[in-house]
Design an enzyme around this catalytic site. Structure first.
Site, mmCIF file in Angstrom:
data_model
loop_
_atom_site.group_PDB
_atom_site.id
_atom_site.type_symbol
_atom_site.label_atom_id
_atom_site.label_comp_id
_atom_site.label_asym_id
_atom_site.label_seq_id
_atom_site.Cartn_x
_atom_site.Cartn_y
_atom_site.Cartn_z
ATOM 1 N N THR A 30 11.332 41.070 -41.778
ATOM 2 C CA THR A 30 10.300 40.033 -42.929
ATOM 3 C C THR A 30 9.505 39.560 -42.546
ATOM 4 O OG1 THR A 30 10.886 38.658 -41.487
ATOM 5 C CG2 THR A 30 12.869 38.738 -42.506
ATOM 6 N N ASP A 66 20.662 36.085 -37.002
ATOM 7 C CA ASP A 66 19.571 35.727 -35.936
ATOM 8 C C ASP A 66 20.662 37.447 -34.810
ATOM 9 O OD1 ASP A 66 18.835 36.055 -33.359
ATOM 10 O OD2 ASP A 66 18.461 33.966 -33.115
ATOM 11 N N VAL A 67 19.801 38.357 -34.619
ATOM 12 C CA VAL A 67 20.076 39.704 -33.442
ATOM 13 C C VAL A 67 21.190 39.191 -32.619
ATOM 14 C CG1 VAL A 67 19.246 41.309 -34.512
ATOM 15 C CG2 VAL A 67 18.155 40.394 -32.942
ATOM 16 N N TYR A 98 8.709 41.791 -20.614
ATOM 17 C CA TYR A 98 8.533 42.502 -22.362
ATOM 18 C C TYR A 98 8.919 44.101 -21.888
ATOM 19 C CZ TYR A 98 7.093 44.257 -26.537
ATOM 20 O OH TYR A 98 7.301 45.077 -27.740
ATOM 21 N N PRO A 155 4.806 52.647 -30.561
ATOM 22 C CA PRO A 155 4.154 51.860 -30.341
ATOM 23 C C PRO A 155 3.145 51.697 -29.441
ATOM 24 C CG PRO A 155 5.223 50.868 -31.808
ATOM 25 C CD PRO A 155 6.066 51.346 -30.628
ATOM 26 N N GLY A 156 1.245 51.390 -29.632
ATOM 27 C CA GLY A 156 0.503 50.584 -28.617
ATOM 28 C C GLY A 156 0.340 49.578 -29.616
ATOM 29 N N VAL A 190 -0.029 46.697 -32.760
ATOM 30 C CA VAL A 190 0.059 46.603 -34.079
ATOM 31 C C VAL A 190 -0.320 45.705 -34.247
ATOM 32 C CG1 VAL A 190 1.430 47.825 -36.349
ATOM 33 C CG2 VAL A 190 1.565 48.600 -33.741
HETATM 34 P P1 NDP Z 1 6.496 40.606 -36.384
HETATM 35 O O1 NDP Z 1 6.588 39.470 -35.239
HETATM 36 O O2 NDP Z 1 5.644 40.906 -37.275
HETATM 37 O O3 NDP Z 1 8.096 40.723 -36.824
HETATM 38 C C1 NDP Z 1 9.124 41.075 -36.033
HETATM 39 C C2 NDP Z 1 10.781 40.801 -36.725
HETATM 40 O O4 NDP Z 1 11.565 40.860 -35.802
HETATM 41 C C3 NDP Z 1 10.684 40.296 -37.628
HETATM 42 O O5 NDP Z 1 10.798 40.570 -38.531
HETATM 43 C C4 NDP Z 1 11.209 39.134 -37.027
HETATM 44 O O6 NDP Z 1 12.406 38.647 -38.769
HETATM 45 C C5 NDP Z 1 12.337 39.880 -36.436
HETATM 46 N N1 NDP Z 1 12.977 39.250 -35.435
HETATM 47 C C6 NDP Z 1 13.197 38.225 -34.047
HETATM 48 N N2 NDP Z 1 13.132 38.087 -33.693
HETATM 49 C C7 NDP Z 1 15.272 37.889 -33.981
HETATM 50 C C8 NDP Z 1 15.962 37.116 -34.035
HETATM 51 N N3 NDP Z 1 16.149 35.874 -33.077
HETATM 52 N N4 NDP Z 1 16.614 38.045 -34.744
HETATM 53 C C9 NDP Z 1 16.639 38.913 -35.911
HETATM 54 N N5 NDP Z 1 15.163 39.735 -35.857
HETATM 55 C C10 NDP Z 1 14.560 38.620 -35.414
HETATM 56 O O7 NDP Z 1 6.369 42.029 -35.825
HETATM 57 P P2 NDP Z 1 6.383 43.439 -35.536
HETATM 58 O O8 NDP Z 1 6.719 43.517 -37.002
HETATM 59 O O9 NDP Z 1 5.233 43.829 -34.580
HETATM 60 O O10 NDP Z 1 7.377 44.423 -33.999
HETATM 61 C C11 NDP Z 1 8.582 44.838 -34.346
HETATM 62 C C12 NDP Z 1 9.182 45.590 -33.482
HETATM 63 O O11 NDP Z 1 8.093 46.237 -33.304
HETATM 64 C C13 NDP Z 1 9.587 44.993 -32.600
HETATM 65 O O12 NDP Z 1 10.782 45.093 -31.261
HETATM 66 C C14 NDP Z 1 8.133 45.007 -31.359
HETATM 67 O O13 NDP Z 1 8.450 44.561 -30.292
HETATM 68 C C15 NDP Z 1 7.459 46.271 -31.770
HETATM 69 N N6 NDP Z 1 6.355 46.836 -31.453
HETATM 70 C C16 NDP Z 1 5.365 45.643 -31.852
HETATM 71 C C17 NDP Z 1 4.237 46.577 -31.454
HETATM 72 C C18 NDP Z 1 2.443 45.102 -31.983
HETATM 73 O O14 NDP Z 1 2.303 45.148 -30.867
HETATM 74 N N7 NDP Z 1 2.830 44.677 -33.295
HETATM 75 C C19 NDP Z 1 4.027 47.082 -30.525
HETATM 76 C C20 NDP Z 1 4.911 48.112 -30.413
HETATM 77 C C21 NDP Z 1 6.211 47.845 -29.932
HETATM 78 P P3 NDP Z 1 13.205 36.793 -37.876
HETATM 79 O O15 NDP Z 1 11.443 36.203 -37.351
HETATM 80 O O16 NDP Z 1 12.232 37.033 -40.278
HETATM 81 O O17 NDP Z 1 13.425 37.152 -37.680
HETATM 82 C C1 8X3 Z 2 3.607 45.696 -27.950
HETATM 83 C C2 8X3 Z 2 2.384 46.032 -27.317
HETATM 84 O O1 8X3 Z 2 0.742 46.055 -25.618
HETATM 85 O O2 8X3 Z 2 1.006 44.070 -26.330
HETATM 86 O O3 8X3 Z 2 5.337 46.546 -28.329
HETATM 87 O O4 8X3 Z 2 2.744 44.715 -25.190
HETATM 88 S S1 8X3 Z 2 1.624 45.407 -26.396
#
Ligand code: NDP
Ligand code: 8X3
Length: 254
Positions: free
Chosen positions: A12, A59-60, A152, A182-183, A185
């Site tokens: 999403t 919800d996962v 986390y 990733p770092g 994003v």
């Molecule tokens: P966003 O917040 O943009 O996206 C998170 C996604 O996860 C959304 O689609 C959300 O959907 C879904 N999600 C969260 N909680 C639930 C839940 N309980 N059930 C189902 N779906 C869920 O963050 P990112 O795109 O950045 O994050 C995606 C992944 O990348 C994560 O695993 C994050 O830890 C990882 N990551 C992100 C980084 C960053 O700096 N952004 C760096 C490294 C890793 P919805 O809310 O609609 O349920």
């Molecule tokens: C997301 C990157 O550095 O915010 O996983 O933990 S950080």
């Protein structure tokens, strides 16, 4: 030849959404999951014509729902070629002595147990067909630890370990298991971490050019387009301004 099928959790927003669109452009039919149904509808409108789309709202953390929905997919959606375990977030940034237990539950339940529930429902189909690819979205927080991020980081270290274990267990089935770590994003990630505080969320990316979701989707594209004998096992990707989880050059944005 019929289109391949990819299931992307957390499609999403952010990385999951970019990955779903990228895979659709490569010709994959898309199963996209998340809790926000309206966002899944929006995603549908951004996919190229001719791509089949199955939105799944759950919800996962909800183990029964995950099993019920994923084990009862419509027949033509059952043969999933690529699973992207992406759903996840950080909740809060606090020292262990004062952190909120609900935040800890959320991170362990979503980032770790949610990934396991989804994987356990999808993997048997892959082992039966002796093919498939699983891409787990880890983090630099799964390779290093930073202050106030113990849980986390713990959840993402778990993703790192689970990915390695999956690769071992699925080795004899020819299933490819990939981790992308990733770092920084810029997505909705920091907004979620800071519980909707836009000011705090912005400071995370201040003075740097962060990665964008498409940078991660490009790696997904690279992984899925390798020939069958190649597994992109483990990728750490950082913005150039970032040297480690804690070393970020905040004066690097021109
Ligand atoms: P966003 O917040 O943009 O996206 C998170 C996604 O996860 C959304 O689609 C959300 O959907 C879904 N999600 C969260 N909680 C639930 C839940 N309980 N059930 C189902 N779906 C869920 O963050 P990112 O795109 O950045 O994050 C995606 C992944 O990348 C994560 O695993 C994050 O830890 C990882 N990551 C992100 C980084 C960053 O700096 N952004 C760096 C490294 C890793 P919805 O809310 O609609 O349920
Ligand atoms: C997301 C990157 O550095 O915010 O996983 O933990 S950080």
């Amino acid at each position: 030849m019929k289109n391949k099928i990819a299931l992307v959790t957390g499609a999403t927003s952010g990385i999951g959404k970019a990955a779903a669109i990228t895979l659709a452009k490569l010709g994959y039919n898309i199963i996209a999951t998340g809790r926000r149904g309206n966002r899944l509808e929006e995603l549908k409108s951004e996919l190229p014509e001719g791509i089949d789309f199955l939105p799944l709202i759950f919800d996962v953390r909800d183990r029964e729902k995950v099993v019920e929905i994923l084990q009862n997919l419509p027949e033509r959606w059952k043969a999933i070629d690529v699973l992207i375990n992406n759903a996840g977030n950080a909740h809060g940034i606090d020292p262990v002595q004062t952190a909120n237990l609900d935040d800890w539950d959320a991170m362990m339940d979503i980032n770790v147990k949610g990934l396991l529930y989804v994987s356990r429902a999808i993997i048997p189909g892959m082992t039966e067909r002796t093919s498939g690819m699983i891409i787990n979205i880890g983090s630099i927080a799964g390779k290093e630890v930073y202050p106030n991020g113990s849980v986390y980081c713990g959840s993402k270290h778990a993703v790192d370990a689970i990915t390695k274990g999956m690769r071992m267990d699925l080795n004899s089935f020819g299933i490819r298991v990939v981790a992308i770590h990733p770092g920084l994003v810029e997505t909705e990630f920091s907004l979620v971490r800071f519980k909707g505080d836009e000011g705090k969320a912005e400071t995370v990316y201040q003075g740097i050019e962060p990665l964008v979701a498409q940078d991660i989707a490009d790696i997904v594209e690279f992984a899925v387009t390798r020939p069958a004998h190649v597994t992109i096992a483990d990728v750490v990707v950082l913005p150039t301004a970032q040297a480690s989880a804690t070393i970020v050059n905040r004066n690097s944005k021109s």
